[in-house]
Design an enzyme around this catalytic site. Structure first.
Site, PDB file in Angstrom:
ATOM      1  N   GLY A  91      -0.482 -15.413   0.274  1.00 52.10           N
ATOM      2  CA  GLY A  91       0.482 -14.497   0.965  1.00 52.10           C
ATOM      3  C   GLY A  91       1.307 -15.333   1.837  1.00 52.10           C
ATOM      4  N   CYS A 139      -6.969  -2.010   6.465  1.00 52.83           N
ATOM      5  CA  CYS A 139      -5.624  -2.373   7.349  1.00 52.83           C
ATOM      6  C   CYS A 139      -6.165  -2.259   9.116  1.00 52.83           C
ATOM      7  CB  CYS A 139      -4.294  -1.320   6.960  1.00 52.83           C
ATOM      8  SG  CYS A 139      -3.009  -1.628   8.201  1.00 52.83           S
ATOM      9  N   LEU A 198       1.845  -0.151   7.443  1.00 53.52           N
ATOM     10  CA  LEU A 198       1.788   0.721   6.026  1.00 53.52           C
ATOM     11  C   LEU A 198       3.361   1.357   5.789  1.00 53.52           C
ATOM     12  CD1 LEU A 198      -1.772   2.444   6.372  1.00 53.52           C
ATOM     13  CD2 LEU A 198      -0.950   0.336   5.077  1.00 53.52           C
ATOM     14  N   GLY A 230      -6.850 -15.013   2.380  1.00 51.67           N
ATOM     15  CA  GLY A 230      -6.775 -15.226   3.761  1.00 51.67           C
ATOM     16  C   GLY A 230      -6.672 -16.569   4.288  1.00 51.67           C
ATOM     17  N   GLY A 231      -5.334 -16.917   4.599  1.00 55.23           N
ATOM     18  CA  GLY A 231      -4.933 -18.338   4.994  1.00 55.23           C
ATOM     19  C   GLY A 231      -5.078 -19.376   4.000  1.00 55.23           C
ATOM     20  N   SER A 256       0.935  -1.151  -0.095  1.00 59.82           N
ATOM     21  CA  SER A 256       0.287  -0.042  -0.109  1.00 59.82           C
ATOM     22  C   SER A 256       0.928   1.304   0.175  1.00 59.82           C
ATOM     23  CB  SER A 256      -0.829   0.045   1.131  1.00 59.82           C
ATOM     24  OG  SER A 256      -1.791  -1.020   1.029  1.00 59.82           O
TER      25      SER A 256
END
Length: 570
Positions: free
Chosen positions: A281, A136, A79, A259-260, A51
């Site tokens: 990720g 975030c 960030l 997510g996961g 970001s």
């Protein structure tokens, strides 16, 4: 640039082959890593930047990541980014260099509508998609989830950005927070305001992550150590949120789900829940970089098989179940001061390692930094006092605790000629004993040069280094890096390898001088002490070309640097 019709065409291809996306703030945080994913990791059809904000943001102090259980992380990067101007220069260079295979998803973050409009207009020429960070959970007040927690506020932001861009620019994809009661209604609100698609989810939380031995919060931030949750333990939250979003907005809205995700089964379930692209990720922390391509190919192939009704889990062989970031407590048993800014600290116990590997030292409530081990038994470190953390280290007394995690990197593979010259400057001297020991074990004849800026440092590790060959210590005497003059006077063109350890400009000067004297760059090796925030591959900061030093080790050849990222040595 991507348009909605083109994106729908890509989504239609999902029926044949699942498409992966990198996620904001994980791995693809540098130009080198964006290119690596685009050029080498073919299962990915979308890459996402960190970001970016209007002005640079140093983020939170380390630790910015912790592993609460294997594969489940707490994070609080805050960030961290280089700001709009520099980021735009880098992305424009990426676009100018070649035509990207993947969609470029540029994540932006601001605390006001005006900030977001400025960012959207700035990145309009380079982005296929603008991901609006409304999610975030550990950002400063006014950022991230402070926006995404309200459908009304989030919609107002989207409406203003849409009006600023019109309908011909990059696609607008708000990233939604799971930390709300009704994520579906917020998804409806931003779509009605002009969004083209959606991203979900960001990290869950925040909450405080406690290290069990010290009883202290691990993460460092203004929230008292509270950080978001990512990785395996948020997978169920992600599936629930994606199902709710898909039910709320219908089948046509493009949705990037994440997510996961760690297995092909996860990829398949996320697609069935409603995701069109699947983000991967945190899983990269559990897979060595040399296996990332094979792992991601396995994720896709497993997902295809499962969607067709056949069980498959070939990705599991690449994914480590061992903890990656567990701290061990050690006590200081001796401290020796050399000059005004050098301290040699000896701890109880031992920590076997080789040159090319390193650990993180952590002081609860203060922070952590990466360090090379100087001697494995008794466990010894060389500390150069030059910042807040090393000052705190120097203040620790005999009997006090220091926490260690690691190892990270990999042992250096010896490719040496019969003779080798080692050259160290600054805190780089800590690497010399392990490197010398390794080379000597291979029968290499060694000579070591150490440059010092303070006469009090003359005897640091002297006894240990002289076990393996003659040592010449050269004081700067007002000339920074004066030891390099001695090196160049003794340079051999053939039958000798050269190893530099120290600040990157120091190593660059030495390597360049040797090449001018006729030494082959392939015979020169550098220990790259690059910025590293995590050690497990997620921050993406320690890249040299397409390799992360936390994965492949700190030693690389000068030839490799020249071919891949020569600006590192400037």
């Amino acid at each position: 640039m991507a348009h909605l019709s083109g994106l729908h065409q890509r989504i239609a291809a999902l029926k044949e082959r699942p498409q992966l996306a990198s996620v904001s703030g994980v791995v693809t945080t540098s130009l080198a890593m964006l290119k690596y994913f685009d050029q080498d990791l073919t299962p990915f059809t979308m890459v996402t930047t960190k970001s970016f904000q209007v002005v640079p943001n140093p983020g939170n102090r380390e630790p910015i990541l912790c592993e609460v259980a294997s594969g489940s992380f707490g994070n609080s990067v805050g960030l961290r980014n280089q700001g709009m101007t520099l980021a735009l220069e880098e992305l424009q260079k990426l676009r100018d260099d070649y035509e990207m295979r993947t969609l470029l998803n540029v994540s932006i973050s601001g605390s006001t509508i005006e900030d977001f409009v400025i960012l959207a207009k700035a990145f309009e020429p380079v982005a296929d998609i603008l991901e609006l960070n409304f999610s975030c959970p550990h950002a400063e007040e006014g950022y991230g989830s402070a926006i995404g927690s309200s459908g009304e506020i989030a919609a107002a932001y989207v409406k203003a950005i849409r009006e600023a861009l019109g309908n011909s620019g990059p696609l607008i994809f708000p990233k939604l927070t799971p930390n709300v009661d009704d994520i579906g209604s917020i998804a409806q609100a931003v779509m009605a305001a002009g969004a083209d698609g959606l991203v979900a989810i960001n990290t869950v939380g925040p909450e405080i992550h406690i290290e069990p031995i010290s009883g202290s919060p691990i993460l460092q931030n203004p929230l008292g150590g509270a950080g978001g949750k990512s990785g395996l333990w948020i997978y169920d939250d992600a599936i629930k949120a994606i199902k709710a979003i898909r039910q709320a907005v219908g089948p046509e809205v493009p949705l990037i789900g994440m997510g996961g995700v760690s297995t092909g089964k996860d990829v398949a379930e996320m697609i069935l829940a409603g995701a069109d692209f699947v983000g991967v990720g945190s899983a990269f922390a559990k897979v060595h970089q040399r296996n990332w391509l094979a792992y991601c190919e396995a994720l896709v192939e497993d997902a295809i098989a499962i969607l067709k009704g056949t069980e498959s889990n070939s990705s599991v062989k690449y994914y480590s179940l061992e903890p990656s970031m567990e701290y061990k407590e050690h006590k200081i048993v001796e401290r020796q001061e050399y000059g005004s800014d050098t301290l040699v600290v000896t701890l109880n116990g031992q920590w076997p390692y080789e040159a090319g590997e390193y650990v993180f030292l952590w002081i609860p409530g203060v922070g952590e930094k990466p360090f090379s081990i100087a001697i494995d038994s008794p466990l010894t470190f060389v500390i150069k006092v030059k910042g807040e953390f090393t000052k705190a280290l120097s203040d620790l007394k005999v009997g006090e605790s220091l926490f260690i995690r690691g190892l990270y990197g990999e042992p250096f593979e010896v490719q040496s000629h019969p003779q080798a010259i080692l050259v160290a400057g600054g805190s780089g001297i800590a690497v010399v004993p392990a490197l010398a020991k390794r080379l000597a074990s291979e029968g290499v004849i060694l000579q070591t040069f150490v440059g010092i800026s303070n006469e009090g440092d003359r005897d640091v590790l002297r006894e240990e280094i002289e076990k393996y060959g003659p040592l010449t210590v050269v004081s700067d005497q007002g000339v920074v890096g004066r030891v390099l003059n001695n090196l160049l006077d003794n340079a051999l063109k053939e039958g000798c390898s050269y190893y530099f350890i120290g600040p990157t400009p120091f190593m660059g000067r030495g390597a360049e001088g040797l090449v001018e004297k006729g030494v082959d760059p392939a015979d020169i090796f550098l220990s790259l002490e690059l910025t590293t925030l995590c050690g497990v591959g997620l921050c993406g900061q320690c890249s040299c070309g397409k390799q992360l030093t936390c994965q492949y080790g700190t030693f690389v050849s000068y030839r490799f640097v020249l071919d891949n990222e020569p600006e590192l040595l400037k």
